[in-house]
Structures are given as structure tokens and as C-alpha cells.
Design a protein around this motif. Structure first.
Motif, PDB file in Angstrom:
ATOM      1  N   ILE A 109      -9.365  -8.385  -5.861  1.00 65.19           N
ATOM      2  CA  ILE A 109      -8.474  -8.902  -4.645  1.00 65.19           C
ATOM      3  C   ILE A 109      -9.107  -9.817  -3.954  1.00 65.19           C
ATOM      4  CG2 ILE A 109      -7.437  -6.753  -4.650  1.00 65.19           C
ATOM      5  CD1 ILE A 109      -9.450  -5.763  -2.624  1.00 65.19           C
TER       6      ILE A 109
ATOM      7  N   SER B 150      -4.154  -2.072  -3.076  1.00 64.18           N
ATOM      8  CA  SER B 150      -5.361  -2.528  -2.174  1.00 64.18           C
ATOM      9  C   SER B 150      -6.325  -2.229  -2.884  1.00 64.18           C
ATOM     10  CB  SER B 150      -4.946  -1.861  -0.907  1.00 64.18           C
ATOM     11  OG  SER B 150      -5.298  -0.461  -0.827  1.00 64.18           O
ATOM     12  N   ARG B 151      -6.662  -1.331  -3.904  1.00 63.19           N
ATOM     13  CA  ARG B 151      -7.876  -0.619  -4.522  1.00 63.19           C
ATOM     14  C   ARG B 151      -8.453   0.356  -3.431  1.00 63.19           C
ATOM     15  NH1 ARG B 151      -4.999  -4.353  -7.306  1.00 63.19           N
ATOM     16  NH2 ARG B 151      -6.083  -4.767  -9.330  1.00 63.19           N
ATOM     17  N   PHE B 152      -7.904   0.433  -2.435  1.00 62.29           N
ATOM     18  CA  PHE B 152      -8.609   1.465  -1.641  1.00 62.29           C
ATOM     19  C   PHE B 152      -8.329   2.988  -2.132  1.00 62.29           C
ATOM     20  CE2 PHE B 152      -7.956   4.323   2.162  1.00 62.29           C
ATOM     21  CZ  PHE B 152      -8.798   3.963   2.913  1.00 62.29           C
ATOM     22  N   SER B 153      -9.622   3.709  -1.707  1.00 61.09           N
ATOM     23  CA  SER B 153      -9.708   5.160  -2.357  1.00 61.09           C
ATOM     24  C   SER B 153      -9.538   6.004  -1.101  1.00 61.09           C
ATOM     25  CB  SER B 153     -11.017   5.446  -2.857  1.00 61.09           C
ATOM     26  OG  SER B 153     -11.288   6.604  -3.330  1.00 61.09           O
TER      27      SER B 153
ATOM     28  N   THR C 236     -12.563  -6.792   0.699  1.00 57.70           N
ATOM     29  CA  THR C 236     -12.744  -5.159   0.813  1.00 57.70           C
ATOM     30  C   THR C 236     -11.449  -4.502   0.741  1.00 57.70           C
ATOM     31  OG1 THR C 236     -12.638  -5.197   3.187  1.00 57.70           O
ATOM     32  CG2 THR C 236     -14.732  -5.268   2.217  1.00 57.70           C
ATOM     33  N   PRO C 237     -11.240  -3.168   0.183  1.00 52.64           N
ATOM     34  CA  PRO C 237      -9.812  -2.696   0.064  1.00 52.64           C
ATOM     35  C   PRO C 237      -9.445  -2.496   1.286  1.00 52.64           C
ATOM     36  CG  PRO C 237     -11.472  -1.854  -1.624  1.00 52.64           C
ATOM     37  CD  PRO C 237     -12.366  -2.554  -0.671  1.00 52.64           C
TER      38      PRO C 237
ATOM     39  N   HIS D 122     -14.277  -6.648  -3.648  1.00 53.96           N
ATOM     40  CA  HIS D 122     -13.493  -6.498  -5.112  1.00 53.96           C
ATOM     41  C   HIS D 122     -12.995  -7.664  -5.953  1.00 53.96           C
ATOM     42  CE1 HIS D 122     -11.056  -4.300  -8.001  1.00 53.96           C
ATOM     43  NE2 HIS D 122     -11.272  -3.141  -7.526  1.00 53.96           N
TER      44      HIS D 122
ATOM     45  N   THR E  43       0.778  -1.385   0.009  1.00 53.32           N
ATOM     46  CA  THR E  43       0.050   0.287   0.138  1.00 53.32           C
ATOM     47  C   THR E  43       0.783   1.168   0.134  1.00 53.32           C
ATOM     48  OG1 THR E  43       0.055  -0.098   2.495  1.00 53.32           O
ATOM     49  CG2 THR E  43      -2.063  -1.191   1.095  1.00 53.32           C
TER      50      THR E  43
ATOM     51  N   VAL F 198      -7.031   6.374  -6.070  1.00 51.81           N
ATOM     52  CA  VAL F 198      -7.108   5.043  -5.572  1.00 51.81           C
ATOM     53  C   VAL F 198      -5.538   4.413  -5.484  1.00 51.81           C
ATOM     54  CG1 VAL F 198      -7.264   4.055  -8.175  1.00 51.81           C
ATOM     55  CG2 VAL F 198      -8.201   2.840  -6.250  1.00 51.81           C
TER      56      VAL F 198
ATOM     57  N   TYR G  13     -17.481   1.755  -0.633  1.00 55.46           N
ATOM     58  CA  TYR G  13     -16.541   1.157  -1.641  1.00 55.46           C
ATOM     59  C   TYR G  13     -15.494   0.446  -0.751  1.00 55.46           C
ATOM     60  CZ  TYR G  13     -13.142   0.622  -5.267  1.00 55.46           C
ATOM     61  OH  TYR G  13     -12.268   0.040  -6.075  1.00 55.46           O
ATOM     62  N   ASN G  14     -14.822   1.218   0.225  1.00 56.95           N
ATOM     63  CA  ASN G  14     -13.759   1.037   0.817  1.00 56.95           C
ATOM     64  C   ASN G  14     -13.849  -0.132   2.057  1.00 56.95           C
ATOM     65  OD1 ASN G  14     -11.879   2.628  -0.406  1.00 56.95           O
ATOM     66  ND2 ASN G  14     -11.982   4.107   1.074  1.00 56.95           N
TER      67      ASN G  14
END
Length: 270
Positions: A252, A137-140, A256-257, A249, A108, A133, A243-244
Motif C-alpha cells: 500500500i 487496507s491490510r489493517f488487522s 501504515t494500514p 506496508h 475497508t 486482516v 503492525y497497524n
């Protein structure tokens, strides 16, 4: 062909060449050209350390090192390797990366992707949303909604997000006006962040943010009316949290991100 005639008719090389006709010197010729692996490797090394060198300057450096090669050969290999220079960098662009193999992130806050999405209020007034983003992790870490953005505004948002989540090593962006600004370049230099620019007309160079923006538009922007700027910010932030923290997702493993944030590299989704 000569060998085929000899095998079928059991004749000498002389008679086979005379019958085709083919010069015997052509049949006996063997190329003296050595392998190009070493030359290709050296061209790539020069291009990686001198990102603004075209094939002519690379040819000059190779000649200095003792490579006896024709500039046309360097040009051909240069094009095959995809090393053509795209566009000139603005002055003082000291934290830009213009040519790279784009290795995937392994943790990350290693690589972020950033872009703008456009929408409007119910009254018709235009909105712009800065989307960010983390590609691992695709975390925003943030979605910021405003009527207008300047380079200084992007810096302000990044400072706020960085204070909460930490700063990335690199940010992938397109060549929009706000991203090529002096304000953002100076901020990147001071924070030690590399701005990784995609090529003009190549949205696939920043595929992570394009995918994220598609989900954001389908699940949030197209699903709501925005009555005012505060209303838009509230609804966008609610979607970001969902979303986070809740949305699975597939890239992954349907996690969850937020579950990958601050995980060790061994937990890479790849």
C-alpha cells in the motif's frame, strides 16, 4: 500442404490432392461450427446463479433454451472455465460463496480474511491464534489467543471486533472445522456477512491471510517466549498495534494500514 504444392509446382487442386494424396472433399471442407463466445457466456451465467449445478444440469437448461449442443461439448467448456464443483456444502449453509471471480476489495470492511496460527507456551502447552486482516487496507482488526477454539468462540470474537470496527460484507476462510460450523453460518446469516470458502488444498485462494500470518510468525511468534496465556495475549496485541499503526506496508505504498481505514475508495492502494 495442398496450397503449398500448388504454389510451388503451379498445378491444379486435383493434381495436388492426387500427389499428396489427399481427398479433394477434405481440401474443400469448411467448418460450419459457429463461434462459442455466446455459449461460454451463457454457461458462466448459469453457473454463477446456480452454484451447485454440474455440467449435466447446465446442459439440460441450455437444451430448454434452444441450444442444440452435445453434453460432451458442455463438459469440455465447463472444465476449461474451471467450474467443476468442489465439495458439497453442509446443510443450512446459506451464507456461503463457493464459486466467484474474487474481485479485489475497493474499500475497508468489504472483505476480511481469517485463519488460525498455532504456537505454544514455554511450558509446551499448545496455543491457537485467530488472525483477521482487511484485504483492502491490510489493517488487522483483531488477533485472539486461546488454548482452544470452537465455532461459538469464533462468533464471540467477531462480535467483539464488529462492535468496535464494523462488520465486513464478506470473510474469506478455509474449510476448517470452526469455520464450517453451524454457529458461524447462523451468525453470518444474521449479520448479512458472506463466508467465502477457499478450495481444499488451495492456500492461494486466501493469499492475504497467508501473507499476514507469515509476517506475524516471523516478527512476533518467533521473536518471543510466552510464559502464560495472558503474557501471550499482551505480546500479540502489542505487535498488532505496531503492525497497524507503525509498520510500513509495501503493498500500500509503504503506508501504515491504519492510514487507509475509513478512507474513500479513490484512495485504493491498487
Amino acid at each position: 500442404m495442398v496450397d503449398h504444392v500448388r504454389a510451388v509446382w503451379q498445378v491444379s487442386i486435383r493434381r495436388a490432392c492426387r500427389a499428396l494424396p489427399v481427398e479433394r472433399s477434405t481440401y474443400h471442407y469448411r467448418s460450419r461450427r459457429t463461434g462459442q463466445a455466446g455459449l461460454i457466456k451463457r454457461i458462466k451465467e448459469i453457473a454463477e446463479t446456480r452454484m451447485r449445478y454440474g455440467y449435466r444440469r447446465i446442459h439440460v437448461l441450455l437444451k430448454r433454451e434452444g441450444w442444440n449442443v452435445n453434453p460432451k461439448r458442455i463438459y469440455r467448456l465447463y472444465k476449461e472455465l474451471g467450474l467443476q464443483l468442489r465439495n458439497k456444502t453442509p446443510k443450512r449453509r446459506v451464507k456461503a460463496k463457493l464459486r466467484d471471480d474474487r474481485r479485489p476489495a475497493t474499500r475497508t470492511n468489504e472483505i476480511w480474511a481469517m485463519d488460525f496460527v498455532h504456537d505454544q507456551l514455554a511450558t509446551g502447552r499448545k496455543l491457537r491464534v485467530l488472525t483477521i486482516v482487511d484485504t483492502f487496507s491490510r489493517f488487522s482488526p483483531g488477533l485472539d489467543v486461546r488454548f482452544n477454539f470452537r465455532g461459538a468462540d469464533v462468533v464471540e470474537v467477531l462480535e467483539q471486533i464488529g462492535a468496535a470496527h464494523g462488520f465486513p460484507a464478506s470473510i474469506r476462510v478455509d474449510q476448517g472445522t470452526e469455520f464450517v460450523s453451524r454457529d458461524l453460518d447462523l451468525w453470518a446469516y444474521q449479520r448479512g456477512v458472506t463466508l467465502d470458502f477457499s478450495r481444499p488444498g488451495k492456500p492461494t485462494d486466501n493469499a492475504f491471510i497467508e501473507s499476514f500470518n507469515g509476517k506475524f510468525r516471523t516478527e512476533c511468534l518467533n521473536a518471543h517466549w510466552f510464559m502464560s496465556l495472558p503474557d501471550a495475549r499482551e505480546k500479540v496485541e502489542a505487535w498488532r498495534r505496531e503492525y497497524n499503526e507503525l509498520r510500513p506496508h509495501s503493498a500500500i505504498g509503504n503506508k501504515t494500514p491504519i492510514s487507509l481505514v475509513n478512507r474513500p475508495p479513490a484512495c485504493s492502494p491498487r
